[in-house]
Design a protein around this motif. Sequence first.
Motif, PDB file in Angstrom:
ATOM      1  N   ASP B 511       5.643  21.638  49.620  1.00 57.43           N
ATOM      2  CA  ASP B 511       6.421  20.462  49.982  1.00 57.43           C
ATOM      3  C   ASP B 511       5.528  19.213  50.015  1.00 57.43           C
ATOM      4  OD1 ASP B 511       8.896  19.294  50.936  1.00 57.43           O
ATOM      5  OD2 ASP B 511       7.840  19.035  52.846  1.00 57.43           O
ATOM      6  N   LYS B 514       4.531  18.154  46.460  1.00 56.92           N
ATOM      7  CA  LYS B 514       5.666  17.513  45.781  1.00 56.92           C
ATOM      8  C   LYS B 514       5.815  16.058  46.225  1.00 56.92           C
ATOM      9  CE  LYS B 514       9.712  19.507  44.845  1.00 56.92           C
ATOM     10  NZ  LYS B 514      10.402  20.513  44.040  1.00 56.92           N
ATOM     11  N   LYS B 515       5.643  15.848  47.525  1.00 55.93           N
ATOM     12  CA  LYS B 515       5.912  14.510  48.054  1.00 55.93           C
ATOM     13  C   LYS B 515       4.781  13.530  47.806  1.00 55.93           C
ATOM     14  CE  LYS B 515       9.206  15.706  51.664  1.00 55.93           C
ATOM     15  NZ  LYS B 515       9.213  16.475  52.911  1.00 55.93           N
ATOM     16  N   GLN B 523       3.851  16.492  41.134  1.00 54.50           N
ATOM     17  CA  GLN B 523       5.092  16.530  41.915  1.00 54.50           C
ATOM     18  C   GLN B 523       5.929  17.761  41.611  1.00 54.50           C
ATOM     19  OE1 GLN B 523       6.714  12.751  40.844  1.00 54.50           O
ATOM     20  NE2 GLN B 523       5.109  11.658  41.956  1.00 54.50           N
ATOM     21  N   ALA B 524       5.753  18.317  40.405  1.00 56.92           N
ATOM     22  CA  ALA B 524       6.546  19.479  40.029  1.00 56.92           C
ATOM     23  C   ALA B 524       5.734  20.763  40.094  1.00 56.92           C
ATOM     24  CB  ALA B 524       7.108  19.287  38.627  1.00 56.92           C
ATOM     25  N   ASN B 527       6.944  23.916  41.976  1.00 56.30           N
ATOM     26  CA  ASN B 527       8.275  24.470  41.678  1.00 56.30           C
ATOM     27  C   ASN B 527       8.298  25.964  41.367  1.00 56.30           C
ATOM     28  OD1 ASN B 527       9.545  22.112  42.219  1.00 56.30           O
ATOM     29  ND2 ASN B 527       9.972  21.545  40.094  1.00 56.30           N
TER      30      ASN B 527
END
Lengths: 153, 555
Positions: B511, B514-515, B523-524, B527
């Motif tokens: 998290d 990503k942020k 950011q990905a 995933n």
Amino acid sequence: MERILDKSSIDEVLKVYPARRDSLVRLLQAMQSKFGYLSEEVMLAVADYLNLSPSSVYSVATFYAQFKFKPAGRHCIKVCYGTACHVKGAGKVLTELERKLGIKKGETTPDREYTLETEACFGSCALAPLVMIDSEFYGRVTPDSAPDLIGGD
Amino acid sequence: MGLNSLRKESIHEWNEVLNPSRPQIFVGMSTCGEASGVVAVNKAIQDGLEEHGIDAVVNKTGCLGICYCEPLVDIIKPGKPRISYRSVEKTNVPGLLKDYILDDNPRPDLALGAWGQEFKGIPDLFELDFMKFQVRIALRNAGVINPENFSHYLARGGYQGFEKALDMDPEEIIAEIEKAGLRGRGGAGFPTGMKWKLCRKSRNFPKYLICNADEGDPGAFMDRSLLESDPHSVLEGMLIGAYAIGCSRGFIYIRAEYPLAIKRLKIALEHMKRHHLLGENILGSGFSFDIEIREGAGAFVCGEETALMKSIEGQRGTPYSRPPFPAQAGLWGKPTNINNVETWANVPVILEKGAGWFNRHGTEKSKGTKTFALAGKVNNTGLIEVPMGMTLEKIVYAIGGGVCDGKELKAVQTGGPAGGCLPLAKLGLTVDYESLAEAGSIMGSGGMIVLDEDDSMLETARYFLAFIQEESCGKCVPCRTGTRQMLAILDTFIKGRGKPQDIETLLSLGDSIKKTSLCGLGQAAPNPVLTTINYFRGEYEKGINPKLLRAKAHQ
């Protein structure tokens, strides 16, 4: 290490592109395709030609995975390690090739005949696993068939 | 000065291919074809024609996307439909040439399909399951024409969109693209028309245009195939964009790992120069534009637009934070418009046929079609183009023919390393930008890998995370060290030594990455791990060290 380079053959490559900053990556590519790798001598010549510090040339050269700083083997074997190849057994193909050649990925055989590398993805995923030797592609390679790709000669 | 007379000649030439006076042979010469031995097949065709004294024209063509049937060879005999032959081996060639061309037996046993009709026991190619659900807009010419023949492209409506654009106001062109609802096919799905408008507004000159062909996602080959099969569709799109935005110089940034695509682009650029479609005063319109090819040097992050521009400038390809957006200050600080290969290929058709024709396909928010590279453990591997909004189930089962060797499907991985793994239960999901994002994956550029019951989701997540970790440029801390920590923790689970609380650690670490990462890559990056924890948590729990679990139970 043998010194195959002479100043005039370096100059010949230099003059293909104008002496501007944005020629840097292209010049390094052209040098590598001509000499097989980027020697200190070559990088210094490029720095001099573009009026850049040697460190800025080296920092760009080391950023990109394409550039090599040691001479490669006569033949380059690249095992595709893309997703499709991965799930279809590229790892086993690589292990077999490493065994047959007696080297690990990223290395060159002592006789300088073969360099073994992995590649992020050749984009021929439907034919996974894929191996490229020099400029030839081989699709649907299996661990059993992989060693046969490296010919006797 | 237009292309009308040339187009007339081209149509004549193309008609001679479709309704020939002597047999025409098309050999599928793309990288997929080469990897399956088409070079030897091509040689066998030449030898066979000579041996039997057959007078035929041999053409090369690109990729029809039916990769599982490569090498593909098409034969058109006078008065007969085009017939595609599948998995052609050099040993079959002499027999096939003799039987069909000399003795009129079309060999249904070797055929895949006949184009547009059933023919003597051979099914209609476009009625095959693999083809019938597809709508080929970006791939309209792929596998149909010879990509190295300018006349073929022209005869099939090529450069009509551009000529139409030249008669329009640049604002009108942009309005048409907006009306069509075209969104970026590189993965993020930003509205193309809006992007153009922003760049057009800038009063800073010169302006640059870039085609992002740095298709770095492992398991994706849409752009390669498109460029190898129909380079002009992309180049025409770029011309239209440059005219509409007011750009004077364009670049195609393409991976060096795609030598054939580069070669065909170079040939296509030569055609354009010869026919006044490039350079000063294009087609006498007063509009001038040039395109250069720049080869990537093996850095995944360069597919990110700001990193890509740094790379063109001859620098380390590290991203920088936006704003300023490329449309305001991009390449060399000048306004720059970047679109992906597939986006560009859609542009000419929108101009030629109109926005209304284009946006009939797709969903409310995702218009048109999307190409996908279908690979992994699926029977029919290949390149497909389907209307947005088709379900994953239909793609994998109806088009892809289901999972190999009768195994159970476990997950479909979409969107490359930045995407996610969607489980069987999510197969009803429609493929469009919004639904995929909601499920925790992304549309991405279009890689779609099918995983079966034998695939470990932990291993899969590790594969992608290791890839990203290796490709992280190192500029920002969350991506550089965060992905490394995630990988280390993931490894403990794979070795069966995971700590019970570390599933939560992975989630919170993911998290934060990503942020806080600088660019799309970081950011990905989490995933693949986040989606596999979400949908396959049980596999992570199995990776917890049993001793630690017992200890926890005693507490």
